[in-house]
Design a protein around this motif. Structure first.
Motif, PDB file in Angstrom:
ATOM      1  N   ALA A   1       0.741  -1.168   0.000  1.00  0.00           N
ATOM      2  CA  ALA A   1       0.040   0.163  -0.170  1.00  0.00           C
ATOM      3  C   ALA A   1       0.644   1.324   0.112  1.00  0.00           C
ATOM      4  CB  ALA A   1      -0.913   0.106   1.254  1.00  0.00           C
TER       5      ALA A   1
ATOM      6  N   TRP B   1       1.053   3.810  -3.011  1.00  0.00           N
ATOM      7  CA  TRP B   1       0.871   5.312  -2.810  1.00  0.00           C
ATOM      8  C   TRP B   1       1.818   6.226  -3.179  1.00  0.00           C
ATOM      9  CZ3 TRP B   1      -3.003   8.035  -0.075  1.00  0.00           C
ATOM     10  CH2 TRP B   1      -2.717   9.304   0.641  1.00  0.00           C
TER      11      TRP B   1
ATOM     12  N   THR C   1      -4.595   2.721  -4.559  1.00  0.00           N
ATOM     13  CA  THR C   1      -4.268   2.706  -3.369  1.00  0.00           C
ATOM     14  C   THR C   1      -5.539   2.595  -2.409  1.00  0.00           C
ATOM     15  OG1 THR C   1      -2.143   3.873  -3.898  1.00  0.00           O
ATOM     16  CG2 THR C   1      -2.764   3.749  -1.368  1.00  0.00           C
TER      17      THR C   1
END
Length: 185
Positions: A115, A119, A133
């Protein structure tokens, strides 16, 4: 191997797929029949999945479930860095499938790493929405255990991603999250 042979390639054998516990240990349960996902190029993987998913006219029948198992194996067997790099090379539905599968099936530390890196990748694309994300955050906040969500939030904080923390908490506490009041307490 020809496209027809690839589309007819054997499945994992039992037809049912591995349990989640087997998947969490690096995808060991996928070692039979899906090793090819670790060695083929992304264009070859995409072509093979397409041939399996849609079939080849006059040669093979469509096997969408087998295509999903191949995507699942790809999500578990490829490194986090490879998934981030390759996500943009897939159509939206396949990119979401790969990242969601990795976020839900790998251990929570790898899910947090995925994640955070996704991101960063989406932030670097200058103005591109954080669609992938946000999907990872949603899946973790709504489908992982409460302890996993807590570890995920901790790892996002450690990475200095306060906005990810805020989005995770917001997703976790929203009435549509499916979480009970006891979960949220």
């Amino acid at each position: 191997m020809s496209q027809a042979q690839e589309a007819r390639a054997p499945e994992s054998g039992d037809g049912g797929g591995p349990s989640r516990s087997g998947e969490a240990e690096g995808g060991a349960a996928w070692s039979v029949g899906y090793e090819w996902v670790t060695t083929c190029s992304v264009p070859d993987f995409k072509a093979r999945v397409k041939a399996i998913r849609e079939g080849l006219p006059g040669l093979t029948e469509p096997r969408p479930a087998t295509a999903l198992r191949a995507m699942h194996a790809f999500a578990l067997k490829r490194s986090v860095d490879e998934l981030i790099t390759y996500a943009t090379e897939f159509k939206d539905r396949d990119a979401v499938t790969l990242l969601a599968t990795a976020a839900l099936s790998r251990n929570i530390l790898q899910a947090a790493e995925l994640a955070v890196k996704q991101w960063d990748a989406e932030q670097e694309s200058h103005g591109r929405p954080l669609r992938l994300t946000d999907g990872i955050i949603h899946d973790i906040a709504c489908q992982r255990t409460i302890l996993d969500v807590a570890v995920f939030i901790r790892e996002c904080r450690r990475a200095g991603k306060q906005e990810m923390v805020d989005r995770t908490v917001r997703m976790f506490t929203t009435p549509s999250s499916g979480r009970t009041n006891l979960d949220k307490a």
